[in-house]
Motif scaffolding. Structure first.
Motif, short mmCIF file in Angstrom:
data_model
loop_
_atom_site.label_atom_id
_atom_site.label_comp_id
_atom_site.label_asym_id
_atom_site.label_seq_id
_atom_site.Cartn_x
_atom_site.Cartn_y
_atom_site.Cartn_z
N ASP A 21 -0.90 -1.51 -17.06
CA ASP A 21 0.14 -2.26 -17.77
C ASP A 21 -0.34 -3.65 -18.17
O ASP A 21 0.05 -4.18 -19.21
N ARG A 22 -1.19 -4.25 -17.35
CA ARG A 22 -1.64 -5.62 -17.62
C ARG A 22 -2.47 -5.72 -18.90
O ARG A 22 -2.67 -6.83 -19.43
N LEU A 23 -2.95 -4.59 -19.41
CA LEU A 23 -3.74 -4.59 -20.62
C LEU A 23 -2.90 -4.55 -21.89
O LEU A 23 -3.42 -4.75 -22.99
N LEU A 24 -1.61 -4.28 -21.75
CA LEU A 24 -0.73 -4.21 -22.92
C LEU A 24 -0.47 -5.60 -23.48
O LEU A 24 -0.28 -6.57 -22.75
N GLY A 25 -0.44 -5.67 -24.81
CA GLY A 25 -0.10 -6.92 -25.46
C GLY A 25 1.40 -7.13 -25.51
O GLY A 25 2.20 -6.22 -25.25
N VAL A 26 1.81 -8.34 -25.87
CA VAL A 26 3.23 -8.66 -26.01
C VAL A 26 3.85 -7.78 -27.10
O VAL A 26 3.31 -7.67 -28.20
N GLY A 27 4.96 -7.15 -26.77
CA GLY A 27 5.65 -6.31 -27.75
C GLY A 27 5.27 -4.85 -27.71
O GLY A 27 5.77 -4.06 -28.50
N ALA A 28 4.37 -4.46 -26.78
CA ALA A 28 3.94 -3.07 -26.67
C ALA A 28 4.46 -2.46 -25.36
O ALA A 28 4.60 -3.17 -24.36
N ARG A 29 4.72 -1.17 -25.37
CA ARG A 29 5.14 -0.49 -24.14
C ARG A 29 4.54 0.91 -24.09
O ARG A 29 4.25 1.52 -25.12
N LYS A 30 4.36 1.40 -22.86
CA LYS A 30 3.87 2.75 -22.65
C LYS A 30 5.04 3.72 -22.55
O LYS A 30 6.06 3.40 -21.95
N VAL A 31 4.85 4.90 -23.11
CA VAL A 31 5.81 5.99 -22.92
C VAL A 31 5.03 7.25 -22.55
O VAL A 31 3.82 7.34 -22.78
N THR A 32 5.72 8.21 -21.99
CA THR A 32 5.08 9.44 -21.54
C THR A 32 4.51 10.23 -22.70
O THR A 32 5.17 10.41 -23.73
N PHE A 33 3.28 10.68 -22.55
CA PHE A 33 2.67 11.57 -23.53
C PHE A 33 3.04 13.00 -23.15
O PHE A 33 2.67 13.48 -22.07
N THR A 34 3.78 13.68 -24.00
CA THR A 34 4.38 14.96 -23.66
C THR A 34 3.62 16.15 -24.24
O THR A 34 2.70 15.98 -25.06
N ASP A 35 4.02 17.34 -23.82
CA ASP A 35 3.46 18.56 -24.42
C ASP A 35 3.72 18.60 -25.92
O ASP A 35 2.90 19.08 -26.70
N GLY A 36 4.90 18.09 -26.32
CA GLY A 36 5.21 18.03 -27.74
C GLY A 36 4.27 17.10 -28.49
O GLY A 36 3.86 17.40 -29.62
N ASP A 37 3.93 15.97 -27.88
CA ASP A 37 2.97 15.06 -28.50
C ASP A 37 1.62 15.73 -28.68
O ASP A 37 0.96 15.60 -29.71
N LEU A 38 1.18 16.45 -27.63
CA LEU A 38 -0.09 17.15 -27.71
C LEU A 38 -0.07 18.18 -28.84
O LEU A 38 -1.04 18.30 -29.60
N LYS A 39 1.03 18.90 -28.97
CA LYS A 39 1.13 19.93 -30.01
C LYS A 39 1.01 19.32 -31.40
O LYS A 39 0.30 19.85 -32.26
N ARG A 40 1.69 18.22 -31.63
CA ARG A 40 1.68 17.63 -32.98
C ARG A 40 0.36 16.93 -33.28
O ARG A 40 -0.04 16.81 -34.43
N LEU A 41 -0.35 16.44 -32.23
CA LEU A 41 -1.59 15.70 -32.45
C LEU A 41 -2.85 16.54 -32.29
O LEU A 41 -3.93 16.10 -32.68
#
Length: 246
Positions: free
Chosen positions: A185-205
């Motif tokens: 988390d400490r590597l994220l810049g201001v205004g950015a957030r992490k969200v879960t990478f899902t099976d659906g994300d894998l399918k589309r990418l």
């Protein structure tokens, strides 16, 4: 004449780029440039379906404002390849410098190795165009700074983590950044957030990841899993940046 070979040894970038433009205007659709060493602005502003193979190390702003051509670099590249690119493809089989895909608004930039600082800075979408920056190695600080659209993917091949420098997505307000593995988390810049990478994300990418691996001549199988971190703007709605790549 549909093909042309240019020996750029010792040639200044201005006559080299004039030769490229004249060749395209005369109907050449395949150009091979040998002995490239730092010549800038190759394919700058070209609007054509020409394929340009660059053997050597092109200088800054490769493909700047380009719309349509395909540039294959058999070597490294200096700073800002794909700067404000509108359409087309750049494939770099080595590493690249800072500001790769700066302000890119369409097309794809694929880098097999590492890139420098501020990769994908101010990438944006235009109409139906969604630019792509894919990196096989790692990146330095401020990846995706001020990003306004499109997608960045970093596989981190040969590295413990995909990205270990700070400021990831600093000021991001559109698009998404996909990084292989877990990112602190400490590597994220201001205004950015992490969200879960899902099976659906894998399918589309998966089609995009597969295309990238094939273009840089790497087996895609090890990268078709859900071991990724997805980064989006902190203020995004849940569906923001979810693109399907075919």
């Amino acid at each position: 004449m549909e093909t042309m070979t240019i020996d750029a040894n010792g040639m200044h970038y201005t006559p080299l780029n004039k030769m490229i433009r004249q060749a395209v205007a005369s109907g050449v659709r395949e150009i091979v440039i040998n002995n490239v060493l730092g010549q800038r602005f190759i394919a700058n502003g070209l609007r054509s379906n020409v394929r340009i193979t660059i053997n050597g190390v092109p200088g800054g702003d490769l493909g700047m404002f380009m719309s349509g051509p395909e540039c294959i670099v058999r070597g490294d590249s200096e700073h800002a390849p794909g700067n404000t690119m509108d359409n087309g493809t750049i494939v770099i089989h080595g590493s690249a410098g800072d500001a790769v895909a700066h302000s890119m608004r369409g097309g794809r930039v694929f880098v097999r190795g590492d890139i420098g600082y501020r990769g994908g800075i101010h990438m944006k979408e235009y109409d139906q165009k969604r630019p792509v920056l894919a990196v096989g190695g790692t990146t330095h600080a401020f990846l995706g700074e001020y990003m306004a659209g499109g997608i960045i993917i970093v596989l981190g091949m040969g590295h413990e983590v995909a990205v270990k420098d700070r400021g990831i997505g600093s000021g991001i307000h559109g698009g998404e950044i996909i990084l292989r593995g877990d990112i602190q988390d400490r590597l994220l810049g201001v205004g950015a957030r992490k969200v879960t990478f899902t099976d659906g994300d894998l399918k589309r990418l998966s089609p995009l990841i597969t295309e990238f691996c094939e273009r840089i001549e790497v087996d895609p199988a090890p990268f078709l899993d859900t071991n990724y971190t997805r980064i989006i703007p902190a203020s995004s709605r849940p569906f923001a940046g979810k693109y399907t790549w075919e």
